[in-house]
Every structure is written in C-alpha cells, then in structure tokens.
Design a protein around this motif. Structure first.
Motif, PDB file in Angstrom:
ATOM      1  N   ASP A 215       0.898  -0.817   0.311  1.00 31.17           N
ATOM      2  CA  ASP A 215      -0.043   0.376   0.189  1.00 31.17           C
ATOM      3  C   ASP A 215       0.763   1.448   0.149  1.00 31.17           C
ATOM      4  OD1 ASP A 215      -2.178  -1.881   0.491  1.00 31.17           O
ATOM      5  OD2 ASP A 215      -2.771  -1.378   2.531  1.00 31.17           O
ATOM      6  N   LEU A 216       2.014   1.496   1.173  1.00 36.79           N
ATOM      7  CA  LEU A 216       2.781   2.572   1.289  1.00 36.79           C
ATOM      8  C   LEU A 216       3.342   3.180  -0.627  1.00 36.79           C
ATOM      9  CD1 LEU A 216       3.830   1.871   4.808  1.00 36.79           C
ATOM     10  CD2 LEU A 216       2.772   4.055   3.650  1.00 36.79           C
ATOM     11  N   THR A 217       3.722   1.937  -1.119  1.00 38.41           N
ATOM     12  CA  THR A 217       4.640   1.969  -2.274  1.00 38.41           C
ATOM     13  C   THR A 217       3.361   1.503  -3.722  1.00 38.41           C
ATOM     14  OG1 THR A 217       5.277  -0.107  -2.547  1.00 38.41           O
ATOM     15  CG2 THR A 217       6.547   1.313  -1.712  1.00 38.41           C
ATOM     16  N   ASP A 218       2.939   1.790  -3.986  1.00 38.21           N
ATOM     17  CA  ASP A 218       1.730   1.625  -4.495  1.00 38.21           C
ATOM     18  C   ASP A 218       1.725   3.112  -4.966  1.00 38.21           C
ATOM     19  OD1 ASP A 218      -0.339   0.038  -5.898  1.00 38.21           O
ATOM     20  OD2 ASP A 218      -2.038   0.629  -5.422  1.00 38.21           O
ATOM     21  N   HIS A 219       1.207   3.848  -4.784  1.00 39.75           N
ATOM     22  CA  HIS A 219       2.095   5.289  -5.490  1.00 39.75           C
ATOM     23  C   HIS A 219       2.773   5.520  -6.446  1.00 39.75           C
ATOM     24  CE1 HIS A 219       4.939   5.578  -2.908  1.00 39.75           C
ATOM     25  NE2 HIS A 219       4.797   6.890  -3.597  1.00 39.75           N
ATOM     26  N   LEU A 220       3.906   4.142  -7.149  1.00 40.85           N
ATOM     27  CA  LEU A 220       5.261   4.976  -7.896  1.00 40.85           C
ATOM     28  C   LEU A 220       4.589   4.083  -9.318  1.00 40.85           C
ATOM     29  CD1 LEU A 220       7.458   2.837  -5.213  1.00 40.85           C
ATOM     30  CD2 LEU A 220       7.388   5.386  -5.426  1.00 40.85           C
ATOM     31  N   SER A 221       5.430   4.749 -10.080  1.00 42.02           N
ATOM     32  CA  SER A 221       5.374   3.822 -11.091  1.00 42.02           C
ATOM     33  C   SER A 221       5.855   2.286 -11.077  1.00 42.02           C
ATOM     34  CB  SER A 221       6.863   4.371 -12.565  1.00 42.02           C
ATOM     35  OG  SER A 221       7.690   3.680 -11.771  1.00 42.02           O
ATOM     36  N   ALA A 222       5.052   1.281 -12.628  1.00 39.60           N
ATOM     37  CA  ALA A 222       5.895  -0.088 -12.396  1.00 39.60           C
ATOM     38  C   ALA A 222       6.524  -0.166 -12.187  1.00 39.60           C
ATOM     39  CB  ALA A 222       4.719  -0.547 -13.696  1.00 39.60           C
ATOM     40  N   THR A 223       7.811   0.747 -12.794  1.00 38.03           N
ATOM     41  CA  THR A 223       9.166   0.433 -12.953  1.00 38.03           C
ATOM     42  C   THR A 223       9.596   0.103 -11.644  1.00 38.03           C
ATOM     43  OG1 THR A 223       9.262   1.192 -15.120  1.00 38.03           O
ATOM     44  CG2 THR A 223      11.554   0.980 -13.629  1.00 38.03           C
ATOM     45  N   ASP A 224       9.139   1.326 -10.839  1.00 43.39           N
ATOM     46  CA  ASP A 224       9.928   1.910  -9.426  1.00 43.39           C
ATOM     47  C   ASP A 224       9.509   0.965  -8.332  1.00 43.39           C
ATOM     48  OD1 ASP A 224      11.730   3.911  -9.906  1.00 43.39           O
ATOM     49  OD2 ASP A 224       9.250   5.210  -9.876  1.00 43.39           O
ATOM     50  N   LYS A 225       8.284   0.493  -8.971  1.00 38.44           N
ATOM     51  CA  LYS A 225       7.965  -0.809  -7.963  1.00 38.44           C
ATOM     52  C   LYS A 225       8.651  -2.436  -7.955  1.00 38.44           C
ATOM     53  CE  LYS A 225       3.369   0.031  -8.217  1.00 38.44           C
ATOM     54  NZ  LYS A 225       1.601  -0.204  -8.956  1.00 38.44           N
ATOM     55  N   ALA A 226       9.191  -2.651  -8.948  1.00 35.16           N
ATOM     56  CA  ALA A 226       9.252  -4.108  -9.639  1.00 35.16           C
ATOM     57  C   ALA A 226      10.862  -3.830  -8.959  1.00 35.16           C
ATOM     58  CB  ALA A 226       9.352  -3.945 -11.219  1.00 35.16           C
ATOM     59  N   ALA A 227      11.864  -2.881  -9.729  1.00 35.96           N
ATOM     60  CA  ALA A 227      12.973  -2.823  -8.541  1.00 35.96           C
ATOM     61  C   ALA A 227      12.409  -2.943  -6.817  1.00 35.96           C
ATOM     62  CB  ALA A 227      13.129  -1.117  -9.055  1.00 35.96           C
ATOM     63  N   ILE A 228      11.792  -2.370  -6.114  1.00 35.77           N
ATOM     64  CA  ILE A 228      12.356  -1.911  -5.074  1.00 35.77           C
ATOM     65  C   ILE A 228      11.164  -3.405  -4.260  1.00 35.77           C
ATOM     66  CG2 ILE A 228      11.200  -1.348  -2.561  1.00 35.77           C
ATOM     67  CD1 ILE A 228      10.771   0.861  -3.993  1.00 35.77           C
ATOM     68  N   ASP A 229      10.679  -3.993  -5.190  1.00 34.56           N
ATOM     69  CA  ASP A 229       9.662  -5.311  -4.665  1.00 34.56           C
ATOM     70  C   ASP A 229      10.663  -6.624  -4.713  1.00 34.56           C
ATOM     71  OD1 ASP A 229       7.062  -4.295  -4.573  1.00 34.56           O
ATOM     72  OD2 ASP A 229       6.626  -4.929  -6.428  1.00 34.56           O
ATOM     73  N   GLY A 230      11.648  -6.075  -6.096  1.00 36.95           N
ATOM     74  CA  GLY A 230      12.437  -7.590  -5.884  1.00 36.95           C
ATOM     75  C   GLY A 230      13.880  -6.799  -7.324  1.00 36.95           C
ATOM     76  N   GLN A 231      13.807  -6.964  -8.024  1.00 37.19           N
ATOM     77  CA  GLN A 231      14.919  -6.359  -8.940  1.00 37.19           C
ATOM     78  C   GLN A 231      15.845  -6.148  -8.582  1.00 37.19           C
ATOM     79  OE1 GLN A 231      13.279  -4.233 -12.251  1.00 37.19           O
ATOM     80  NE2 GLN A 231      11.761  -5.583 -12.942  1.00 37.19           N
ATOM     81  N   ASN A 232      16.338  -4.865  -7.814  1.00 36.66           N
ATOM     82  CA  ASN A 232      17.480  -4.425  -6.943  1.00 36.66           C
ATOM     83  C   ASN A 232      17.790  -5.580  -5.716  1.00 36.66           C
ATOM     84  OD1 ASN A 232      16.392  -2.173  -7.657  1.00 36.66           O
ATOM     85  ND2 ASN A 232      15.225  -1.272  -6.061  1.00 36.66           N
ATOM     86  N   THR A 233      17.411  -6.374  -5.401  1.00 40.33           N
ATOM     87  CA  THR A 233      17.531  -7.407  -4.745  1.00 40.33           C
ATOM     88  C   THR A 233      17.984  -8.705  -5.378  1.00 40.33           C
ATOM     89  OG1 THR A 233      15.889  -7.282  -2.984  1.00 40.33           O
ATOM     90  CG2 THR A 233      16.637  -9.391  -3.131  1.00 40.33           C
ATOM     91  N   ALA A 234      17.938  -8.990  -6.522  1.00 37.31           N
ATOM     92  CA  ALA A 234      18.139  -9.954  -7.889  1.00 37.31           C
ATOM     93  C   ALA A 234      20.242  -9.841  -7.589  1.00 37.31           C
ATOM     94  CB  ALA A 234      17.670 -10.390  -8.824  1.00 37.31           C
ATOM     95  N   ARG A 235      19.163  -7.773  -8.629  1.00 41.80           N
ATOM     96  CA  ARG A 235      20.809  -7.161  -8.554  1.00 41.80           C
ATOM     97  C   ARG A 235      21.936  -7.459  -7.161  1.00 41.80           C
ATOM     98  NH1 ARG A 235      19.329  -2.872  -9.651  1.00 41.80           N
ATOM     99  NH2 ARG A 235      20.912  -1.538  -7.438  1.00 41.80           N
ATOM    100  N   ILE A 236      21.396  -7.076  -6.659  1.00 39.58           N
ATOM    101  CA  ILE A 236      22.244  -6.387  -5.256  1.00 39.58           C
ATOM    102  C   ILE A 236      23.440  -8.018  -4.773  1.00 39.58           C
ATOM    103  CG2 ILE A 236      22.876  -5.587  -3.193  1.00 39.58           C
ATOM    104  CD1 ILE A 236      22.703  -3.519  -5.136  1.00 39.58           C
ATOM    105  N   TYR A 237      22.767  -8.599  -4.901  1.00 35.41           N
ATOM    106  CA  TYR A 237      23.027  -9.879  -4.458  1.00 35.41           C
ATOM    107  C   TYR A 237      23.999 -11.013  -5.222  1.00 35.41           C
ATOM    108  CZ  TYR A 237      22.125  -8.685   0.316  1.00 35.41           C
ATOM    109  OH  TYR A 237      21.451  -8.068   1.560  1.00 35.41           O
ATOM    110  N   GLY A 238      23.667 -10.069  -6.900  1.00 34.85           N
ATOM    111  CA  GLY A 238      23.961 -11.609  -7.626  1.00 34.85           C
ATOM    112  C   GLY A 238      23.562 -12.309  -8.749  1.00 34.85           C
ATOM    113  N   ILE A 239      22.294 -12.743  -8.632  1.00 36.56           N
ATOM    114  CA  ILE A 239      20.987 -14.355  -8.188  1.00 36.56           C
ATOM    115  C   ILE A 239      20.537 -13.956  -9.101  1.00 36.56           C
ATOM    116  CG2 ILE A 239      21.341 -14.616  -5.918  1.00 36.56           C
ATOM    117  CD1 ILE A 239      18.593 -13.295  -5.492  1.00 36.56           C
ATOM    118  N   SER A 240      20.292 -14.446  -9.833  1.00 35.95           N
ATOM    119  CA  SER A 240      18.833 -14.540 -10.899  1.00 35.95           C
ATOM    120  C   SER A 240      17.629 -15.337 -10.558  1.00 35.95           C
ATOM    121  CB  SER A 240      19.298 -15.854 -12.294  1.00 35.95           C
ATOM    122  OG  SER A 240      18.927 -17.100 -11.558  1.00 35.95           O
ATOM    123  N   ARG A 241      16.825 -14.524 -11.357  1.00 33.95           N
ATOM    124  CA  ARG A 241      15.281 -14.731 -10.621  1.00 33.95           C
ATOM    125  C   ARG A 241      14.181 -15.139 -11.591  1.00 33.95           C
ATOM    126  NH1 ARG A 241      12.404  -9.431  -9.339  1.00 33.95           N
ATOM    127  NH2 ARG A 241      10.714 -10.968  -8.244  1.00 33.95           N
TER     128      ARG A 241
END
Length: 286
Positions: free
Chosen positions: A260-286
């Motif tokens: 709810d607190l991040t629902d106002h963000l763009s689809a791109t930004d939500k996807a980043a925080i939801d998991g894409q950043n985690t995959a990138r930082i920790y060097g894992i594939s999804r």
C-alpha cells in the motif's frame, strides 16, 4: 493492492533450529511469538502463503557453523535464492569464504553480516581489523549487510565512505526510532548514509521498532517517503524480517502495508524495490 499481485523477492528473512544453534537474544516473555523453531521449510511455506516468489536468508548468530548449516539446509530449496552468512572479519576472510563455498550449498552464499549488537564496542565497525575484512569482500563478490542502531548511522556513513569498493546493504533502514523523539536525527543520518553510492537499504524490520501494537501504515508513511527521497527506488529492497514480523501482526500484515505504501510508484519503480534490486545487489537470477 492484494499480496501476490506484485512479483516480490524477500531480501531479509531468518530461519533457526535452536537445538543446533541457540538464539539467546529471544526473550521468552516479550518475544513469545517467536520463541520456537523456524526451520527452512516453514519459511518456504510462509512465502507461499503470501504469494512471495523467493527470499534471501540472513544469519542470526555470529558463528560460521550456523552459516555452513544454513547453506546446507537450503541448497535444495528453490525459494531460497541466497544466504547472507557470517565470517570472522578480523580473520582470514578469503580462506573462510573458500571453505563455505566448497561445502554443501556453498554457491548460495551471496553476502556477509555481523550482529553488531553483540559487541560491547559501539565503534566495532570502524576498527582497522574489521575494515580489512570489509575490503576483502569485494574481490570475492560478496556484499556486507550493516546492522546498526539509529545512533550509529553517522558511523555507518563513514564506514561506507572508507570502503568504496565494497557494496553495503543497510538493514532495516537503520532501525528507525519510531517510539522516540530521535526521528529527526535518524532522518538526517539516513541521508548521510544515502549519499554514498555503494550502499542500498532494506525496507524491513520497521513494525517491531514501534511500541507493541501501535504501528500502522499511516505511521510508517513518512519513513518510507524519506527512504524514497534519500535512496530512491533504485536502491531500496523489500524485506519481511520474518519471523520477527510475527511479533507485530505477521508476514501478511507487513507485506500489505508495504504494498500500500509503495502503490503510488510507477510500475518500474515498484518492480525495482519488490525484487529486481535484491536480485542485482546479491547477484542472483530470478
């Protein structure tokens, strides 16, 4: 937004089996809800119940034996994308990491953390011998999760600055002091940390920083908004801090608040925080 409608990857989750690795920090009176075992299978079940696609398991005690067991226990669990473990940063870091990686599940080691609250020295992270260990992580392709209290954020900013080659992950937004008058100081010092490009932060562990039963999404909104202003969506990672979230409503309650607190963000930004950043930082594939 309902859980499961966004593809999430949990950047911060714990498991433990106390017969193998005691958790002396658990107070049976104030933490009765987590005063039990949480084996890896229970974490996978919790992810499934909440529509979360995977997780990073994070160490809970400063013992290399716990890390070796975590890696072995989760090696066949596809939902566990990686393990943030522990090594003695004042020792031979490359040798310790080599031993872990040669063991069962060693390929899932993605980062290192140290529970600094066990140290009597509040300046432990700034010690020269610890600094040498932090420097050793970057060539090994490992991040370092910073676990500090809000009063240590200014120190954390200095540590991150002094080791620009190492990627740092600030746990729990620096332990936000929701129940005190120091929120202004936290906001100032979090911005100091965010100035350094080699650090990201986990949006996790917030609900247990308020007075019991008091947290609400509305009370957390200024915190989330400040994190977005300082770090930006490209440097924030969603995390549950489960099973500690069980102390304040459970996984689903925190996940719903986060969505709810991040629902106002763009689809791109939500996807980043939801998991894409985690995959990138920790060097894992999804």
């Amino acid at each position: 937004m309902a859980p499961g409608t966004r593809q999430t990857l949990d950047a911060h989750l714990h498991v433990w089996e106390r017969a193998k690795h005691p958790q002396p920090w658990i107070d049976p009176e104030t933490m009765a809800g987590i005063d039990k075992d949480f084996p890896p299978a229970s974490a996978v079940d919790e992810l499934g119940r909440n529509g979360v696609g995977g997780c990073i398991v994070v160490q809970a005690v400063n013992e290399i034996e716990e890390t070796a067991d975590l890696l072995a226990d989760v090696r066949e669990l596809g939902a566990v994308a990686g393990v943030v473990g522990w090594v003695d940063l004042t020792g031979d870091v490359p040798a310790q990491v080599a031993t872990l990686r040669a063991g069962p599940g060693g390929d899932k080691l993605v980062g290192i953390r140290h529970v600094t609250f066990e140290e009597d020295d509040e300046r432990w992270l700034s010690r020269d011998d610890v600094g040498r260990g932090l420097e050793a992580l970057a060539p090994l392709g490992l991040t370092f999760d910073i676990l500090v209290g809000h009063r240590q954020l200014a120190q954390a900013a200095d540590v991150v600055r002094d080791h620009p080659r190492t990627t740092f992950v600030l746990d729990h937004l620096g332990k936000v002091p929701l129940r005190s008058t120091e929120l202004v100081d936290w906001a100032h010092d979090l911005a100091l940390v965010a100035e350094r490009p080699n650090v990201v932060a986990k949006v996790s562990g917030l609900v247990t920083e308020d007075d019991p039963g008091r947290w609400t999404a509305a009370r957390l909104r200024p915190v989330i908004d400040h994190a977005l202003r300082t770090f930006g969506p490209g440097r924030l990672l969603f995390g549950s801090d489960w099973p500690l979230a069980e102390l304040e409503g459970g996984y689903g309650a925190w996940l719903q608040a986060y969505l709810d607190l991040t629902d106002h963000l763009s689809a791109t930004d939500k996807a980043a925080i939801d998991g894409q950043n985690t995959a990138r930082i920790y060097g894992i594939s999804r």
